[in-house]
Each structure stands twice: as C-alpha cells, then as structure tokens.
Design an enzyme around this catalytic site. Sequence first.
Site, short mmCIF file in Angstrom:
data_model
loop_
_atom_site.label_atom_id
_atom_site.label_comp_id
_atom_site.label_asym_id
_atom_site.label_seq_id
_atom_site.Cartn_x
_atom_site.Cartn_y
_atom_site.Cartn_z
N LEU A 1 0.83 -1.20 0.00
CA LEU A 1 0.00 0.00 0.00
C LEU A 1 0.86 1.24 0.00
O LEU A 1 0.47 2.29 -0.50
CB LEU A 1 -0.88 0.04 1.26
N GLN B 1 5.08 2.85 1.32
CA GLN B 1 6.38 2.61 1.93
C GLN B 1 6.59 3.71 2.94
O GLN B 1 6.94 4.82 2.59
CB GLN B 1 7.45 2.64 0.83
N GLY B 2 6.34 3.41 4.20
CA GLY B 2 6.50 4.43 5.23
C GLY B 2 7.94 4.47 5.71
O GLY B 2 8.76 3.67 5.29
N GLY B 3 8.20 5.42 6.57
CA GLY B 3 9.55 5.59 7.09
C GLY B 3 10.03 4.38 7.85
O GLY B 3 11.21 4.11 7.91
N PHE B 4 9.11 3.63 8.42
CA PHE B 4 9.53 2.51 9.26
C PHE B 4 9.41 1.18 8.55
O PHE B 4 9.59 0.14 9.15
CB PHE B 4 8.70 2.49 10.54
N VAL C 1 4.05 -1.11 3.96
CA VAL C 1 2.74 -1.48 4.48
C VAL C 1 2.03 -2.32 3.42
O VAL C 1 1.99 -1.96 2.25
CB VAL C 1 1.88 -0.23 4.77
N ASP D 1 6.58 12.12 12.97
CA ASP D 1 6.57 11.96 11.52
C ASP D 1 5.16 12.19 10.98
O ASP D 1 4.65 11.42 10.21
CB ASP D 1 7.08 10.58 11.13
#
Length: 829
Positions: free
Chosen positions: A507, A509-512, A515, A626
């Site tokens: 879905l 690409q987050g910082g962590f 997803v 964030d």
Amino acid sequence: MNFCQSVTIFVTFSHFWTVISALSNTFLVPNQFIKDGQTLVSPNQTFEVGFFSPGTSQTRYLGIWYKTTPSVIVWVANRDHPLQDSQGLLTLTKNATLLLLDNSTNVIWSSISSSFGANPELQLLDTGNLVIIDKKKSNRESYIWQSFDFPGDTRLPGMLMGESSDTNIELSLTSWKSSDDPSPGEFSYRVENYGLPHLVLSSGNSKVFRSGPWNGIRFNGLPMFPNKAFDNTVFVFDKFRLVSLSDPFNESIVSRLTLNESGSIGRFILDEKKKEWKLVYMIPNNPCDYYGQCGNNSVCNTNVSPNCQCLKGFSPKSQQEWDLLDWSSGCRRNSPLQCKNGDGFLKVLGIKLPDLLLFQLNVNMSIKDCETECLKNCSCVAYADPFVNEGSNGCLMWYGDLVDIREFSAEKSEQNVYIRLPVSELDYAGGRGSSEKKKVPSKVIFIVTGFGLLASILVFAFVVHWNVKRNKTTKNKYDDDHELELPLFSSETIAAATNNFSQANILGQGGFGPVYKGKLSGGQEIAVKRLSKTSRQGVVEFKTEVNLIAKLQHRNLVRLLGSCIQGEERMLIYEFMQNKSLDRFLYDASTKTLLNWPRRFEIMMGISRGLLYLHQDSRLKIIHRDLKTSNILLDNDLNPKISDFGLARIFGGEQPFEETKRVIGTFGYMAPEYAIDGRFSEKSDVFSLGVILLEIISGKENRNFSHPDHHHTLLGHAWLLWNDDRVLELVDENFKPSLVDQPQALRSIHVGLLCVQKLAEDRPTMSSVVFMLGNEGAILPRPEEPGFFMERSRIRCEASGSTFKRSKLGTREDSTTDSLMTITRLVGR
Ligand SMILES: *[C@@H]1O[C@H](CO)[C@@H](O)[C@H](O)[C@H]1NC(C)=O
Ligand SMILES: *[C@@H]1O[C@H](CO)[C@@H](O)[C@H](O)[C@H]1NC(C)=O
Ligand SMILES: *[C@@H]1O[C@H](CO)[C@@H](O)[C@H](O)[C@H]1NC(C)=O
Ligand SMILES: *[C@@H]1O[C@H](CO)[C@@H](O)[C@H](O)[C@H]1NC(C)=O
Ligand SMILES: *[C@@H]1O[C@H](CO)[C@@H](O)[C@H](O)[C@H]1NC(C)=O
Ligand SMILES: *[C@@H]1O[C@H](CO)[C@@H](O)[C@H](O)[C@H]1NC(C)=O
Ligand SMILES: *[C@@H]1O[C@H](CO)[C@@H](O)[C@H](O)[C@H]1NC(C)=O
Ligand SMILES: *[C@@H]1O[C@H](CO)[C@@H](O)[C@H](O)[C@H]1NC(C)=O
C-alpha cells in the site's frame, strides 16, 4: 597430582633463584614458591592462581582465574601494587604469612596473617578460595587466612557478603578502576545495615541502586528467578539480625557475581561445553533500578509510561521539567498534612519500600499500633510492616521525603506501604498526575484524629461521598485500563493474508517499513506494517510497547489490531482504511474535488483532536515525530485517522532508522529545531500539523510547491500573502468562493501560520490549536515568521541575500524574477 615438585628455598636470606619447578601444583608449603609463569590449581582444575597482566597492561598481578576461561579474573592480591616485571614470586613463611616479592625480594603484598607454631599450607580450593590451613588442626575448615575474606569485584558461591562472623570485617565488592587496572574503582556493592539491612550499589558516596530493605524473606528490589538454582541465597542471622549472605556452592553450576568497572553488576553462569559465560541478570537493568530515578515522593514503575508518577496527593515540583521527562526535582504535597485535624492513610500495594533515610523501626509493634504511633507524630509521613513473613510484627515509620519507591506487578511483591495524606487528598478526583495512576488501591483507611462529633459526621459524609464517587471512577478506570493483551499473529497467518508479502499488496512505503494490504481467512481486511529491522527492541520490550500503543484509542487514530513477532521480524497489524491516505486524495485531481471545504475543515479538526489526544489526553505522552498527509488515513466516511503514532517509541529515542542516518521525520514537515538539531517535542509535532493544515487548505504540497513569482515553499507563500493581507488567496482555487466559509478559512490559515512559527516556544499547544480552530470567537495572536522562510533558489545563488520580495508577489511582468528562475533550479530541501 605431583607432590613436592617445587624446589624448597629459604626466602629469608638466600637469594639464589636459579631453580625451576613444575608448572602447576595444588599446594604450597613454607619456603616453597611459585614464580611468574607457574601456577597453583584447585584439585578439580576449576581455578588457578598465578601471575597475569590485565587487559592491555604490562604490569603483573597475582590473581585467581577460571582454568577454563583464564581471562575471567575473580580475585587479585596486589590490586594497588603491581609488579613491574615478570620476576615476582609468591611464597609462604613458616609463620603462615603469604608474601608477594618483587625482583629484589621486597615485599609487594602480604596476607598479614600469622600463626606461630602451625604447620601451614597454602591451597587453592575448587570454590576459588585461596586458603592457608594448619595441617596440625583436624578442622580443616578453619583457615588461618582466606582470600574470601578480601573480596575484589567478584562474589563466588560460598563467599560471604556483609559482616564476616569471625573476623568482624566488612565484606563488600569494589569494582576495578578499568579493565587494565584492578585497583579499587569508584563503585562498591555492599550490605548496609542500619536497623534493616539492604544491598546498596554506590558510586563513591552516592547510591546507584538499592535492593530495598530485608523483608524477612528476601530483598524485593532484586531480580527473582523461577530457577531456584540461581536464587537460593543463604542468609546468615545473628538472632534477628541479618549479618551476611552468600550463594551456596554447587559443583554442577559454575557461577559468579561481578561488579564491573562501569558499575554494573552481573550474575553469570558458565556453559561448560561452550566455555561461554551467560549473563543471568544485570543490575541496574531498567530505569527504575536507578536510585531515586523519579525524584522524591514519587513512584517508578517500568510497566507504565512515563515510568515516573507522583505519589497520590503529590504533584510535580516543576511541571515544566516533568513534562520534559526530567524527574529530578520530584513531587511535593498538594496540600499540607492536617496533623491532629484529620489525616488518613493511603495503602499502596506491591512496592519496594522507600529508602531508610529518616526512619524508626520497632520490631515488637503490631501494624495496628504502628498506625496509631505514626499519627501521634506530625512528621511521620508513612508506615509499613517491614516483614512479610507470617506472624511477624514490625513497625517501620518514615519522616521527611520518601525516596526511591518502586512499584511492581502485584505477584512480584507482597509489600505495602501506608502513605499519610490529608483527608481531602484521599478523594479520587483530586491530584493532577496522580489521578492518572493506574492502580486503584483496594482499601483506604481513615483515621480521624480530632474526635469531635462534628468531625466524625463530616468524615462520615465524606466517606460515603467518596465511596460513591470511587465506585464510579473505579469502573471507568478499569474499563479503560482493561488489560487487553493484543493478539499475536503468527507469521504464517500474515504471509497468507498478504499473499506472501506480494509486491502487488504494497500500500505504501513508510519511514519505518512497507505497508501491505491483507485479508485474514475470516474476511477481515487488514494493513500490515512490516517494520524495518533496525528496531533494537527485544521481544519483551516490543510487546510492552505495542500493548501500550494499543491502549491509545481515539476516533482519529488508526486502531492497532495485533502484532507479529518471529525471529527478527516485527509487524504491526492495523485496521484497513478503505480510502488510503490523505495525500492521495488531496493531490489527485480526480479525488480532490470530493474534499469540499466543510469536509476539509472537519478533517483538520479531526487530525488536531487526534494529535491533542496523543499529546495530552492519553496516559502515554506520544510525540509522533513523523506527522504528514501520507500518515493520515481516511475511512469510508472520510474521517481522518492518524497512523504510525508510537513508532518512534518502538524505534527508541534518538536512533536513526533504516540505513540512512537521518532523524525520524520527513522533510517539508519537520520543524527547524528538529530537522537541524534533532530536538523534538510536542511543538515539533505542532509545526508538522501546521504544514498539514496549510496543505489541506491550499490543496498543495509544501515541499513541491512552486509559484511563478518566487521560490518559497508553501509556508513562505502563505507568509507573503499574510503580510500582503491577501491570505484568502491561499485557499484551493478549485473551490467556488461562495462555497467556502471565509471566516473559518481565514482562522484556519491563521492557526496554520501560528503552528509553523520558527521558534518552538511561539507555537501554540495542541489544546490551543483545537480551541482556536473550533471557536469563532477565539482571539488569535499575530503569527511570527515561519520556520525555513528562505527562498530556495536564493540560498544557492546569493549566499548573502535572504530578503524576500514581498512587493513583487504577483507582479508577473517583473523580469528579474523570471530570469532568476531560468538560471536556477529548485533545490530539494
Ligand atoms: C571433584 O569432582 C568430583 C566429580 O565431579 C567430585 O565428586 C568431587 O567431590 C570434587 N572434589 C572436590 C574437592 O570438589
Ligand atoms: C627490578 O625491577 C626494577 C623495575 O621495577 C628494575 O629497575 C631493576 O633493574 C630490576 N632488577 C633486577 C635485578 O632485575
Ligand atoms: C616467626 O615468628 C616468630 C615469633 O614472632 C619470629 O621470631 C620469627 O622471626 C618469625 N619468622 C618469620 C620467618 O617471619
Ligand atoms: C546443584 O545444581 C543442580 C542443577 O541445578 C541441582 O539439581 C542440585 O540440586 C543442586 N545441588 C545443591 C546441593 O543445591
Ligand atoms: C560491564 O561494562 C560494560 C561497559 O564497559 C557494559 O556494557 C556491560 O553491560 C557491563 N555489565 C556487565 C554485567 O558485564
Ligand atoms: C529529596 O529528599 C532528600 C531527603 O529528604 C533531600 O535531602 C533532598 O534535598 C530532596 N531533593 C529534592 C530535589 O527536593
Ligand atoms: C522485642 O521482644 C523480644 C521478645 O519478646 C524482646 O526480647 C526484645 O527485647 C523486644 N525488643 C524491643 C526493642 O522491645
Ligand atoms: C517526631 O519524630 C521525630 C523523628 O523521630 C522526632 O525527632 C520528633 O521529636 C518527634 N516529635 C514528637 C512530638 O514526638
């Protein structure tokens, strides 16, 4: 075993050290010696005594070590007096004195023991104890001298700590100065015994850790183990008084307790096969282990966050410091004690008792009498039964400040303390901070010291009132405290749900980490956040953190459904949001029209309420760090929900994430003090929120914002418009002006500008933001210049020029501006 392979020499007068002896023996008799390179070993080859150089040092010491792991030194004779070369000698005199001699037979160190007319022999036992025995005596357990009476940094099984019963010397551990220098360092670990004994780890004169007083069974501040083999310390009493303790020697377990040069105590056991030392426990091991971590009159609990809470009836001396997680100034009473006019006691369960600074102990008094006794003296602030064993009496009373209290989960500690409070403070509604305390005391005891009828009636009325109130509060507390353990999903389940983490399911690409969208076999749709592997957290900490985050529930926060831990893999499972993230809606021409003005305003309010909850309303203070439009998800009804909150906690304080050394956060949303200095606070979140507000209002991205007339970001543009009194031009031009509530839009922009002010202290708190946004009548301060107010191209072209061209805004025929644009490229920030 080889007997008598050492060559006899006469230490006293002859100096012809020409003879060579066998490398290892098991004992030494008078006038024999071992020299550097030779050793004595214990009968079963467990320990060895000889000469060594610690770490990178060149100097020589006489020491005892494990034969299997020679680098682990458990005892050093000449800690303060190293030998300068390898010509040292160890010898025993006829009078039972052990001498360490240097190259010119100067005595470097001596055992100072003597026994005239004995038949002494030096032996190294399998316990690691180096002893001088008298062979004439039948009782071989009675030593003329033993190294166990002179502990260094290591406590071996069988070795006493406390007072040695026969010699009255105090036995304690002292750290080495450094790994190269065994001389006594700053740390010590000892039994302190002023009435009730406790174990204290100190650095110089200041306490670092305290075990809590002896409670008749144990020290409840020490770690406890299910495996009795590591936890069956033997306590030695003199009548009622505990004088010393030791761990029993057990052939089958090689273990030691070492106080290292950094002041950390470790209990280790040897894995004999692998010849590896395993750390069983360490002290200090968590924040609450540190002495007085939370300041005075507060409680430390590792299971709540923040760990420090004021005792009920007390509040922080400095709320400001407290908010910044600086607990050192501690807590003070909300209202003074009433003394004879009505004080009561609050029972606090499952704790490590306060330090014994100013106290009285009466071992013959019952707990009931203790209460009465404490009330008699106005300076008595708390009392407790110091002993938890059945049938024992005791009354311990404290005066002054209560220091170093720790709260455990109920099963770990059976110890309680009764804290004295004025009756008014025994109400649940009272006390800031303390009302947050999660534990609802099972019982509160009132003692009325003024015996007038009126007082009794008043107190009775109060008790009734309080009980009614308490029942109500208790219920709420428990509802919201409900110890729901979050479900743990297996990685198989998650793999199946996400089609084996298929690319097609990503879905975002987050910082962590990425997803994935998933569907559980029951049909429920989920979002799976697969955390990048830089989280240093172990399983236990991760679970604790996740369970804390799961308790944050608000309609504007994404709900966490569960987690998954497998090996190094850590995943978070969230409810799935049909409408994805706000940025996709806002910056896509096909969807942005769905977000009309009233809807946008509702979204801004929702995000602000969610953030307020994170900052102030939840029991955990969460700084998001964030916040951005891609972290705001929209549900079916386009209600905003903040996601990724609490992740900064999982990834730990200041740690960088992924491979890059960047701070957590996204450029374009980060406050200047955070982006530049890495300082984050609620106010850096407020800055990010301000950017989001302005982006929602304008339908434009701050970072990628461009304008034909200048090179400012969206923030700069808004600021220029503000100064030109044309700020409504910021509103998304796709809106028909008639469909925009103009005062509301104006106020929203105004609040947005207040949030993005350069100086953190100028920015409003979230409660003000929510108030100002939602209230037409609110009077708003004038905003100051926003953070990063610089023209991007200018930074590059004209190092000196940071003047902004307010007057040129919108004057399209200005040729200088146009030519500037052609020769410069926008610099990504
Ligand atoms: C040496 O080890 C053996 C077997 O492990 C044991 O039976 C014996 O008691 C030990 N001797 C000493 C002195 O500890
Ligand atoms: C003994 O050691 C000292 C240094 O500690 C050295 O100066 C001296 O020469 C040595 N003497 C002998 C006889 O080796
Ligand atoms: C042993 O002790 C006796 C009596 O105190 C003393 O005369 C003698 O010198 C001592 N001997 C040694 C080798 O220290
Ligand atoms: C020594 O340790 C072993 C292994 O844990 C245990 O089975 C045994 O009971 C212990 N012996 C004593 C005397 O405590
Ligand atoms: C000993 O010291 C080091 C730091 O020098 C530390 O990392 C380690 O955890 C300490 N504790 C123990 C029990 O070894
Ligand atoms: C905490 O209490 C101790 C003991 O009463 C006192 O010496 C110390 O000054 C107090 N600290 C603070 C910050 O009030
Ligand atoms: C407590 O009671 C014991 C036995 O009843 C008695 O020996 C002792 O002296 C008493 N101690 C105090 C401090 O009263
Ligand atoms: C109250 O207790 C303190 C500390 O033990 C003592 O110094 C003081 O004299 C006591 N006051 C009274 C009135 O007994």
